[in-house]
Design an enzyme around this catalytic site. Structure first.
Site, PDB file in Angstrom:
ATOM      1  N   ASP A   1      -0.565  12.111   7.380  1.00  0.00           N
ATOM      2  CA  ASP A   1       0.200  11.233   8.747  1.00  0.00           C
ATOM      3  C   ASP A   1       0.879  12.468   9.267  1.00  0.00           C
ATOM      4  O   ASP A   1       1.972  12.773   8.476  1.00  0.00           O
ATOM      5  CB  ASP A   1       0.464   9.968   8.717  1.00  0.00           C
ATOM      6  CG  ASP A   1       0.919   9.302   9.620  1.00  0.00           C
ATOM      7  OD1 ASP A   1      -0.829   9.251  10.460  1.00  0.00           O
ATOM      8  OD2 ASP A   1       1.490   8.957  10.006  1.00  0.00           O
TER       9      ASP A   1
ATOM     10  N   HIS B   1      -8.620   5.991  14.992  1.00  0.00           N
ATOM     11  CA  HIS B   1      -7.985   4.747  15.603  1.00  0.00           C
ATOM     12  C   HIS B   1      -6.753   5.254  16.993  1.00  0.00           C
ATOM     13  O   HIS B   1      -6.260   3.870  16.928  1.00  0.00           O
ATOM     14  CB  HIS B   1      -7.595   3.923  14.238  1.00  0.00           C
ATOM     15  CG  HIS B   1      -6.370   4.865  13.812  1.00  0.00           C
ATOM     16  ND1 HIS B   1      -6.716   6.720  12.642  1.00  0.00           N
ATOM     17  CD2 HIS B   1      -4.956   5.047  13.656  1.00  0.00           C
ATOM     18  CE1 HIS B   1      -5.792   6.683  12.863  1.00  0.00           C
ATOM     19  NE2 HIS B   1      -4.017   6.251  12.940  1.00  0.00           N
ATOM     20  N   ASP B   2      -6.248   5.936  17.397  1.00  0.00           N
ATOM     21  CA  ASP B   2      -5.084   6.667  17.725  1.00  0.00           C
ATOM     22  C   ASP B   2      -5.978   6.697  19.358  1.00  0.00           C
ATOM     23  O   ASP B   2      -4.970   7.362  20.024  1.00  0.00           O
ATOM     24  CB  ASP B   2      -4.375   7.539  17.440  1.00  0.00           C
ATOM     25  CG  ASP B   2      -3.939   7.240  16.566  1.00  0.00           C
ATOM     26  OD1 ASP B   2      -3.206   6.211  16.013  1.00  0.00           O
ATOM     27  OD2 ASP B   2      -3.581   8.764  15.950  1.00  0.00           O
TER      28      ASP B   2
ATOM     29  N   ASN C   1     -14.399 -11.925   3.609  1.00  0.00           N
ATOM     30  CA  ASN C   1     -13.799 -12.637   2.479  1.00  0.00           C
ATOM     31  C   ASN C   1     -13.540 -14.332   3.468  1.00  0.00           C
ATOM     32  O   ASN C   1     -13.353 -15.608   2.955  1.00  0.00           O
ATOM     33  CB  ASN C   1     -12.363 -13.473   1.977  1.00  0.00           C
ATOM     34  CG  ASN C   1     -11.348 -12.720   3.320  1.00  0.00           C
ATOM     35  OD1 ASN C   1     -11.655 -12.685   4.208  1.00  0.00           O
ATOM     36  ND2 ASN C   1     -10.256 -12.762   2.116  1.00  0.00           N
TER      37      ASN C   1
ATOM     38  N   ASP D   1     -11.541 -15.040   6.614  1.00  0.00           N
ATOM     39  CA  ASP D   1     -10.672 -14.882   7.412  1.00  0.00           C
ATOM     40  C   ASP D   1     -10.261 -14.804   8.951  1.00  0.00           C
ATOM     41  O   ASP D   1      -9.556 -14.468   9.291  1.00  0.00           O
ATOM     42  CB  ASP D   1      -9.639 -14.913   6.129  1.00  0.00           C
ATOM     43  CG  ASP D   1      -9.796 -13.684   5.786  1.00  0.00           C
ATOM     44  OD1 ASP D   1     -10.257 -12.604   6.639  1.00  0.00           O
ATOM     45  OD2 ASP D   1      -8.279 -12.625   5.133  1.00  0.00           O
TER      46      ASP D   1
ATOM     47  N   ASP E   1     -14.894  -8.241   7.941  1.00  0.00           N
ATOM     48  CA  ASP E   1     -14.562  -9.314   7.666  1.00  0.00           C
ATOM     49  C   ASP E   1     -15.295  -9.894   5.785  1.00  0.00           C
ATOM     50  O   ASP E   1     -16.544 -10.330   6.225  1.00  0.00           O
ATOM     51  CB  ASP E   1     -14.582 -10.268   8.005  1.00  0.00           C
ATOM     52  CG  ASP E   1     -13.637 -11.897   7.199  1.00  0.00           C
ATOM     53  OD1 ASP E   1     -13.194 -11.743   6.445  1.00  0.00           O
ATOM     54  OD2 ASP E   1     -13.401 -12.665   8.413  1.00  0.00           O
TER      55      ASP E   1
ATOM     56  N   ASP F   1      -5.164   7.632   3.000  1.00  0.00           N
ATOM     57  CA  ASP F   1      -4.300   7.899   4.552  1.00  0.00           C
ATOM     58  C   ASP F   1      -3.034   8.132   3.232  1.00  0.00           C
ATOM     59  O   ASP F   1      -2.896   7.488   2.697  1.00  0.00           O
ATOM     60  CB  ASP F   1      -4.204   7.088   5.412  1.00  0.00           C
ATOM     61  CG  ASP F   1      -3.683   7.396   6.717  1.00  0.00           C
ATOM     62  OD1 ASP F   1      -3.187   7.787   6.891  1.00  0.00           O
ATOM     63  OD2 ASP F   1      -4.974   7.594   7.994  1.00  0.00           O
TER      64      ASP F   1
ATOM     65  N   GLU G   1      -2.853  15.934   9.650  1.00  0.00           N
ATOM     66  CA  GLU G   1      -2.622  15.356  11.250  1.00  0.00           C
ATOM     67  C   GLU G   1      -1.598  16.255  11.844  1.00  0.00           C
ATOM     68  O   GLU G   1      -0.068  16.197  11.085  1.00  0.00           O
ATOM     69  CB  GLU G   1      -2.146  13.892  11.396  1.00  0.00           C
ATOM     70  CG  GLU G   1      -3.029  13.828  12.655  1.00  0.00           C
ATOM     71  CD  GLU G   1      -1.769  11.926  13.134  1.00  0.00           C
ATOM     72  OE1 GLU G   1      -2.803  11.786  14.085  1.00  0.00           O
ATOM     73  OE2 GLU G   1      -1.091  11.792  12.824  1.00  0.00           O
TER      74      GLU G   1
ATOM     75  N   ASP H   1     -11.829  -6.533   5.562  1.00  0.00           N
ATOM     76  CA  ASP H   1     -11.074  -6.361   3.958  1.00  0.00           C
ATOM     77  C   ASP H   1     -12.204  -5.381   3.574  1.00  0.00           C
ATOM     78  O   ASP H   1     -12.882  -4.837   4.262  1.00  0.00           O
ATOM     79  CB  ASP H   1     -11.218  -7.778   3.914  1.00  0.00           C
ATOM     80  CG  ASP H   1     -12.093  -8.673   3.855  1.00  0.00           C
ATOM     81  OD1 ASP H   1     -13.924  -7.970   3.579  1.00  0.00           O
ATOM     82  OD2 ASP H   1     -12.113  -9.643   4.271  1.00  0.00           O
TER      83      ASP H   1
HETATM   84  C1  NOJ Z   1      -0.320   8.456  13.454  1.00  0.00           C
HETATM   85  C2  NOJ Z   1      -1.664   7.906  13.405  1.00  0.00           C
HETATM   86  O1  NOJ Z   1      -2.356   8.120  12.879  1.00  0.00           O
HETATM   87  C3  NOJ Z   1      -0.862   6.846  14.093  1.00  0.00           C
HETATM   88  O2  NOJ Z   1      -1.836   5.788  14.354  1.00  0.00           O
HETATM   89  C4  NOJ Z   1       0.255   6.146  13.975  1.00  0.00           C
HETATM   90  O3  NOJ Z   1       1.072   4.999  15.144  1.00  0.00           O
HETATM   91  C5  NOJ Z   1       1.545   7.133  14.020  1.00  0.00           C
HETATM   92  N1  NOJ Z   1       0.962   8.319  13.272  1.00  0.00           N
HETATM   93  C6  NOJ Z   1       2.739   6.821  12.721  1.00  0.00           C
HETATM   94  O4  NOJ Z   1       2.494   6.831  12.061  1.00  0.00           O
END
Ligand code: NOJ
Length: 548
Positions: A192, A318-319, A21, A23, A19, A96, A246, A27
């Site tokens: 994606d 992140h998944d 700024n 909040d 972060d 992305d 992906e 960012d």
């Molecule tokens: C793959 C992304 O990595 C994931 O985070 C997202 O929820 C799904 N695609 C849908 O966009």
């Protein structure tokens, strides 16, 4: 054209990175400050998870404006500053790009809902009667809209309507969006769920008893996918940019069509086989970690792509929950985090490191489902194994939630882990282990996970063999040890990783027994090269040179 074979990337999920700024939300001001840290790590580029305006139903993967920056993260000017500074440090920047769906708050969708005969009516997939598909994130895959008296398809959440890629106008929009970012100077895209873009015509029913993914046979690697991908490839070719796709649930056979031959449309694909060594599709069905399954997932891609295509290498994003908590051990956090780094970073391909992975961050365990933010985890809790007691269901979320990878990056031992100023509430919980696991502590400690990642990246970069060498796996049936080598001309590297929490005896393959190897990397101090008893989660990398 970029030589991505030599490169490695760092993934930023910006809301939790830093972060800048004050909040409580990560960012681009924070990213700007930390670009030096990323450079120091030794990577060559950054992949940004979506930065675009989004109502955050799926934290950025529901885009409401493809040509702007989310106000929480800054604005286009700030993005340009980050881009410029990244470039000046020699870092490439990959955006992305979500082409399968938009947010339901995107103006295209709002227009599309209005009537059946306007310019945007056909931008999405509308039907008078829904089929029996389930969505991956919530319930049925169809939602009714009274103004059209029709249903729209959403493979993910209700707030993520699927675009109709069969409509040439939609493809033109996507190409224009690509050009917008490429003209600004970005170096490529992580695309994606790219294998979902073309749907089988008629959208046939799937198997009724398969939850979440019963429509997948009809939208994965669909009939026109390679035509559409060729159009996007043509744009990227004009700019010489990188394309990483992906490919959820795509087997290596189908992947090869995207990665090689006349239909080649991607430089690399993010595969999933090795991420299912303790589960089936992460969230739904768990099983104890199987090293053999991990090795099979990796080796399958290593062998199939050899000489024909190029791999992405990753263990976290992140998944997925944190890898130490999944395939390693929180008890042997540091040892197993380093061993896991060795296990994947010296494979053939381009390594990706997800923010915090380089620190050995671990899963968070929140005491109530109401504290979780991720739509997929929440859906999982309420939808699957409904007869299990709530504690059991929560345990499943502790193991599998994507939120574990979305806690703020731990920068130091001060309040809020230095992610945001003291006194400000961060947007999401900081993992309570931040006093011990953080950048500041790890930077100072030569034996930290962070410094080990730096060593790994440096070693990989220094060796043609580790970049280009052929892969071979040994002792596949061992349930404790992952062993492989990389061979290029007269140099070989032998990589040995113990996944055991107790000491194990390791045998060398016959071809290595009589050779003198040099130990070039290990996660334990004072490893005697002649002692083949591996301590818990020990990893070693040996280098061998043949006389020419
Ligand atoms: C793959 C992304 O990595 C994931 O985070 C997202 O929820 C799904 N695609 C849908 O966009």
């Amino acid at each position: 054209m970029m030589d991505y074979r030599r490169m490695s990337f760092y993934q930023i999920w910006v809301r939790s990175f830093m972060d800048g700024n004050g909040d409580g939300i990560g960012d681009l001001y924070g990213v700007y400050k930390k670009l030096g840290y990323i450079k120091e790590l030794g990577v060559d580029g950054i992949w940004f998870s979506p930065l675009y305006p989004s109502p955050n139903a799926d934290y950025g993967y529901d885009i409401s404006d493809y040509r702007n920056i989310h106000k929480d993260f800054g604005d286009l000017d700030q993005f340009k500053k980050v881009l410029e500074k990244a470039h000046s440090l020699g870092l490439k920047v990959i955006m992305d790009l979500v082409m399968n769906h938009t947010s339901d708050e995107h103006p295209w969708f709002k227009k599309s809902c209005e009537s059946r005969d306007n310019e945007y009516s056909d931008y999405y997939i509308w039907r008078d009667k829904p089929n029996n598909w389930y969505s991956i994130f919530e319930g049925r895959a169809w939602e009714y809209v009274p103004s059209r008296d029709q249903y729209y398809l959403h493979i993910f959440s209700k707030k993520q309507p699927d675009l109709n890629m069969d409509n040439p106008a939609v493809r033109e929009e996507m190409k224009e969006i690509m050009r917008f970012w490429l003209d600004m100077g970005v170096d490529g895209f992580r695309e994606d769920v790219v294998n979902f873009l073309s749907k089988r015509s008629g959208l046939p029913d799937g198997l009724p008893f398969v939850p979440a993914v019963n429509g997948m046979p009809f939208y994965k690697d669909g009939p026109h996918i390679h035509e559409y991908m060729a159009e996007f490839r043509a744009v990227c070719r004009e700019y010489g940019c990188l394309q990483i796709g992906e490919g959820p649930m795509t087997g290596v056979g189908s992947a090869m069509k995207y990665l090689s031959g006349p239909t080649k449309s991607l430089d690399m694909m993010i595969s999933f086989d090795h991420m299912m060594a303790d589960c089936i599709y992460t969230e739904y069905i768990h099983r104890p970690f199987s090293l053999i399954s991990y090795k099979s997932g990796l080796s399958k891609w290593q062998y199939a792509l050899e000489g024909k295509a190029w791999n992405t290498l990753y263990l976290e994003n992140h998944d997925h929950p944190r890898i130490v908590s999944r395939y390693g051990s929180e008890v042997f956090r540091s040892e197993s985090a380093k061993m896991l780094a060795v296990s994947y970073m010296f494979l053939k391909g381009t390594p990706f490191i997800y923010q915090g992975q380089e620190l050995g961050m671990t899963n968070i365990r929140l005491m109530n489902i109401l504290l979780y933010k991720d739509i997929s985890s929440i859906n999982n809790f309420y939808t699957y194994h409904k007869d299990d007691p709530p504690e059991e269901r929560l345990k499943r979320i502790h193991i599998s939630s994507r939120d574990s990878s979305r806690t703020p990056v731990q920068w130091d031992a001060t309040e809020n882990a230095g992610f945001c100023p003291p006194g400000i509430k961060p947007w999401f919980f900081v993992n309570p282990n931040y006093r011990k696991v953080n950048v500041k502590v790890e930077e100072k400690d030569p034996g930290s996970v962070l410094n080990f990642y730096k060593k790994c990246l440096k070693l990989r970069r220094s060796s043609k063999t580790l970049i280009l060498g052929k892969y071979h796996e040994y002792f596949h049936l061992s349930s404790h040890v992952y062993m492989y080598d990389r061979v290029y001309k007269n140099i070989s590297y032998l990589i040995i990783c113990s996944f055991s929490r107790i000491p194990v005896m390791v045998n060398l393959p016959g071809s290595y027994r009589k050779r003198e190897g040099i130990l070039v990397l290990s996660n334990y101090e004072k490893t005697k090269p002649d002692r083949m008893i591996f301590r818990p989660y020990e990893a070693r990398v040996y280098r061998f040179r043949d006389e020419e």
